[in-house]
Design an enzyme around this catalytic site. Sequence first.
Site, short mmCIF file in Angstrom:
data_model
loop_
_atom_site.label_atom_id
_atom_site.label_comp_id
_atom_site.label_asym_id
_atom_site.label_seq_id
_atom_site.Cartn_x
_atom_site.Cartn_y
_atom_site.Cartn_z
N LYS A 176 3.38 -2.18 4.70
CA LYS A 176 4.22 -2.11 5.92
C LYS A 176 3.47 -1.14 6.85
O LYS A 176 3.57 0.08 6.72
CB LYS A 176 5.59 -1.56 5.54
CG LYS A 176 6.71 -1.72 6.55
CD LYS A 176 6.39 -1.36 7.95
CE LYS A 176 7.04 -0.12 8.49
NZ LYS A 176 6.57 0.15 9.88
N GLY A 234 9.15 11.10 5.66
CA GLY A 234 8.80 11.25 4.24
C GLY A 234 10.00 11.72 3.41
O GLY A 234 10.23 11.24 2.30
N GLU A 252 2.71 11.80 1.65
CA GLU A 252 1.72 12.65 2.31
C GLU A 252 2.14 12.79 3.77
O GLU A 252 2.25 11.79 4.48
CB GLU A 252 0.32 12.03 2.20
CG GLU A 252 -0.33 12.30 0.86
CD GLU A 252 -0.36 13.78 0.50
OE1 GLU A 252 -0.57 14.62 1.40
OE2 GLU A 252 -0.13 14.10 -0.68
N CYS A 286 -3.30 14.48 11.30
CA CYS A 286 -2.47 15.33 10.44
C CYS A 286 -3.17 16.65 10.19
O CYS A 286 -2.51 17.65 9.92
CB CYS A 286 -2.16 14.62 9.13
SG CYS A 286 -3.63 14.06 8.28
P1 NAD Z 1 6.08 8.22 11.11
O1 NAD Z 1 6.60 9.09 10.00
O2 NAD Z 1 6.88 8.12 12.34
O3 NAD Z 1 5.86 6.72 10.57
C1 NAD Z 1 5.11 6.46 9.40
C2 NAD Z 1 5.53 5.10 8.83
O4 NAD Z 1 6.87 5.22 8.31
C3 NAD Z 1 5.57 3.97 9.87
O5 NAD Z 1 5.04 2.80 9.29
C4 NAD Z 1 7.06 3.82 10.14
O6 NAD Z 1 7.44 2.53 10.56
C5 NAD Z 1 7.63 4.10 8.75
N1 NAD Z 1 9.07 4.45 8.73
C6 NAD Z 1 9.83 4.96 9.73
N2 NAD Z 1 11.11 5.10 9.30
C7 NAD Z 1 11.15 4.69 8.01
C8 NAD Z 1 12.17 4.60 7.03
N3 NAD Z 1 13.43 4.96 7.27
N4 NAD Z 1 11.85 4.15 5.80
C9 NAD Z 1 10.58 3.80 5.49
N5 NAD Z 1 9.58 3.83 6.40
C10 NAD Z 1 9.85 4.28 7.64
O7 NAD Z 1 4.59 8.77 11.42
P2 NAD Z 1 3.57 8.32 12.55
O8 NAD Z 1 4.07 8.75 13.87
O9 NAD Z 1 3.15 6.91 12.36
O10 NAD Z 1 2.32 9.25 12.14
C11 NAD Z 1 2.22 10.59 12.48
C12 NAD Z 1 2.62 11.51 11.34
O11 NAD Z 1 1.90 11.18 10.16
C13 NAD Z 1 2.26 12.96 11.64
O12 NAD Z 1 3.30 13.80 11.18
C14 NAD Z 1 0.99 13.18 10.82
O13 NAD Z 1 0.74 14.53 10.49
C15 NAD Z 1 1.28 12.34 9.61
N6 NAD Z 1 0.06 11.95 8.90
C16 NAD Z 1 -0.16 12.49 7.65
C17 NAD Z 1 -1.35 12.20 6.98
C18 NAD Z 1 -1.63 12.77 5.60
O14 NAD Z 1 -2.47 12.25 4.89
N7 NAD Z 1 -0.97 13.84 5.20
C19 NAD Z 1 -2.27 11.33 7.56
C20 NAD Z 1 -2.00 10.79 8.82
C21 NAD Z 1 -0.82 11.11 9.49
#
Ligand code: NAD
Length: 499
Positions: A176, A234, A252, A286
């Site tokens: 997804k 998360g 993560e 991130c």
């Molecule tokens: P986000 O948390 O908004 O979305 C991530 C994913 O989760 C998307 O595919 C989204 O559709 C999905 N999602 C949203 N609501 C959900 C739910 N209720 N249930 C299941 N899935 C759901 O993050 P983003 O804006 O895409 O990315 C930015 C964030 O990701 C920043 O906080 C960044 O630090 C983090 N990030 C972390 C890492 C790492 O390895 N630690 C790497 C890249 C980005």
Amino acid sequence: MQPIEAKNYINGVWKASTTGKTFESRNPANTNEIIGTAPDSAAADVDEAVAAARNAFHKWSQLSWVTRADYLDKFAQLIKRDLQEMSRLVTRECGKPINEGRADVVETLHMVQFAASLGRMPVGSVISSEIPEKDAYIRRKPKGVVGCITPWNFPMAIPMWEICPSLVSGNTVILKPSEETPLCAHHLISLMHEAGFPPGVVNIVHGMGETVGAPLTAHPNVDVILFTGSYNVGKLVQKQAANDAYKFAATEMGGKNAVIVLSDADLNIAVPAGILSAFKTSGQRCVTSNRIIVDKKIVDEYQEKFVQMADRIKIGNGLSEDVFMGPLINKEGVQKFLFHNQKAREEGADVLRNGGVLEGPEFECGNFVSPFIYRMDYRPNTFCLREEAFSPHVAIIPCDGVENAVEIYNDTDYGLAMAVCTEDYRKWRYVRDNAEYGLGYVNLPSIGAEVHLPFGGVKKSGNGHPSAEGLLEAVTHRTAFTVNFGGEIKMAQGLSAKL
Ligand code: NAD
């Protein structure tokens, strides 16, 4: 360019969503440009994909690691073929400058190559038993059906950090991807289709977090969830997954990273290290550092050089090779940037560069902003020094020696990436052992992952199941297997086998 029409890919077949609805993906550098459309799916599509993955699991898991790796090797060749086209797609869909778009695809290729190489590496071990007639083994078994939920900022590399180790170890997968970058994910899955992965082994369901991510997480037939994204989502994912007591979710998440610059640092390294950490990907990594913690003995000199270098940053459409900072991903990203800047002002920031939304013909159709740079004395529990801004928002924070630098660094609930600049091996050793992080660097920026290293954080940044190299631990069970070659039963620990 013609908009791309992505579909779901379930059981080896391209399909529209059961809802019949689609959503658009637009270029954040020019929001008038539609990159393409993707299905706006629902729980019924997730059910179908999970059934396909479950059905394919037995046969796929019975293949040898070498055979599964061979599919990945074919996939790697196709990525090499399409590398330039894919790099441009990353830049057009998520706004990163083209050198970063290319790096995303190269990292994707490296992950596929790394996972393929695991096919011929030892995957378990033979352990001595107390009883000489027994052989004991530690073996790895795939967990089953893996759901991968990924963010937009590494739209090709992160899906592959999760998918490739899962596949080579015998799991089947449902991806997804982020709704911000569906076409990047679509291109990857098209290449996997071309590489000939058997039906059901890899599936993609496009859509929103609540309508696709949530049912995937909660699905009783999904064994593992691999999530990369923000802390707030998360946390939700952990709750959703916990409805099934047995389900394992690796999460993560975000970071509030920092570069620590000690009094003996070589500023020819420490200044660009700060710039790259704060502004690469427009601060949307991130591992971006929103904090540069600088010893008070050199902070004035550091600040002057840092601001001078930041003033040379070229902002614009990332398709131009000389652009350093592209746009933010969307309007919400811009709002978050402005909110953090305002909080910093309220919390007493000494603003050095009052970054904000860029205006003018070059910028009017995109989400362009300029760096917000401020100096602030450290106070515990300061919002702008503790919370992820995910944008080019950076504080220069004076500190008094290495112990104080680490104390400031640790004052956040996150613990993802840390870089320290010093020429003194005792000092970097102190930071290495006392700072809370998952990715540490010396005389480097806080960015710069390589796929054969674990990628993940501590505290609110991750629950101890890093992506990339570390992921096999999350997607396989380590099982013990003991065989007796003797003619009678002998027990360990001196346990009697007599009646
Ligand atoms: P986000 O948390 O908004 O979305 C991530 C994913 O989760 C998307 O595919 C989204 O559709 C999905 N999602 C949203 N609501 C959900 C739910 N209720 N249930 C299941 N899935 C759901 O993050 P983003 O804006 O895409 O990315 C930015 C964030 O990701 C920043 O906080 C960044 O630090 C983090 N990030 C972390 C890492 C790492 O390895 N630690 C790497 C890249 C980005």
